[in-house]
Design an enzyme around this catalytic site. Structure first.
Site, PDB file in Angstrom:
ATOM      1  CB  SER A  54      -0.907   0.019   1.236  1.00 56.18           C
ATOM      2  OG  SER A  54      -1.591   1.255   1.318  1.00 56.18           O
ATOM      3  CB  THR A  59       8.467   0.493   3.805  1.00 56.92           C
ATOM      4  OG1 THR A  59       8.842   0.533   5.186  1.00 56.92           O
ATOM      5  CG2 THR A  59       9.555  -0.205   3.024  1.00 56.92           C
ATOM      6  CB  CYS A  60       4.550   1.339   0.232  1.00 62.83           C
ATOM      7  SG  CYS A  60       4.272  -0.348   0.832  1.00 62.83           S
ATOM      8  CB  ALA A  61       5.472   6.513   1.036  1.00 65.63           C
TER       9      ALA A  61
END
Length: 164
Positions: A54, A59-61
């Site tokens: 997501s 971390t994804c960002a």
């Protein structure tokens, strides 16, 4: 099935990533305009699939920001940020972060996660995607894969970018 971890606790994916040298599985994902986008939509280009659970996690960002910065300027290359987020949320994220060089695509009405072996099949994260990188060349051959062993960690950017 592959075992990865989240904060040290094991969880499993639906299958394994496509093999390097194989034909990339066809896909249909949803763009921020709610239009279906396929592998054929990027014919003749190299495709970096930055697959994340997501965009609404740190971390994804971070990985999406880094690929926006490091890979999007490469010739004949598109960076696709693939997540289970709805296209509206993906669009808001990219706009608020000023990310103009990655293309957010949603798995919300596709079999992409199963086709690429990244569906998490157990624990409270069931239904999200594992963190992975798949790079596909301009002939739709898989030239690089990386399944991040600890979902809370960022991928190895340098190894991924070295194949480009």
């Amino acid at each position: 099935m592959t075992t990865i971890t989240f904060q040290g606790k094991p969880l499993n994916t639906s299958a394994e990533l496509p093999a390097v040298g194989s034909d990339a599985p066809a896909f249909s994902l949803t763009s921020r305009e709610l239009v279906d986008v396929t592998l054929a939509s990027y014919a003749g280009k190299r495709k970096v699939l930055n697959i994340v659970p997501s965009l609404d996690t740190p971390t994804c960002a971070a990985s999406t920001r880094k690929f926006n910065q490091k890979a999007s300027h490469l010739d004949n290359t598109v960076v696709l940020a693939v997540s289970a987020d709805l296209p509206f949320a993906q669009s808001r994220f990219c706009e608020s972060e000023g990310l103009t060089d990655v293309i957010p695509l949603s798995t919300f009405r596709s079999s992409f996660a199963d086709d690429y072996g990244v569906t998490i099949v157990d624990t409270f994260l069931r239904g999200l995607t594992a963190r992975a990188i798949v790079i596909i060349d301009e002939h739709d051959k898989v030239i690089y894969t990386q399944l991040v062993g600890e979902i809370a960690n960022e991928p190895d950017y340098e190894s991924a970018l070295a194949v480009l």
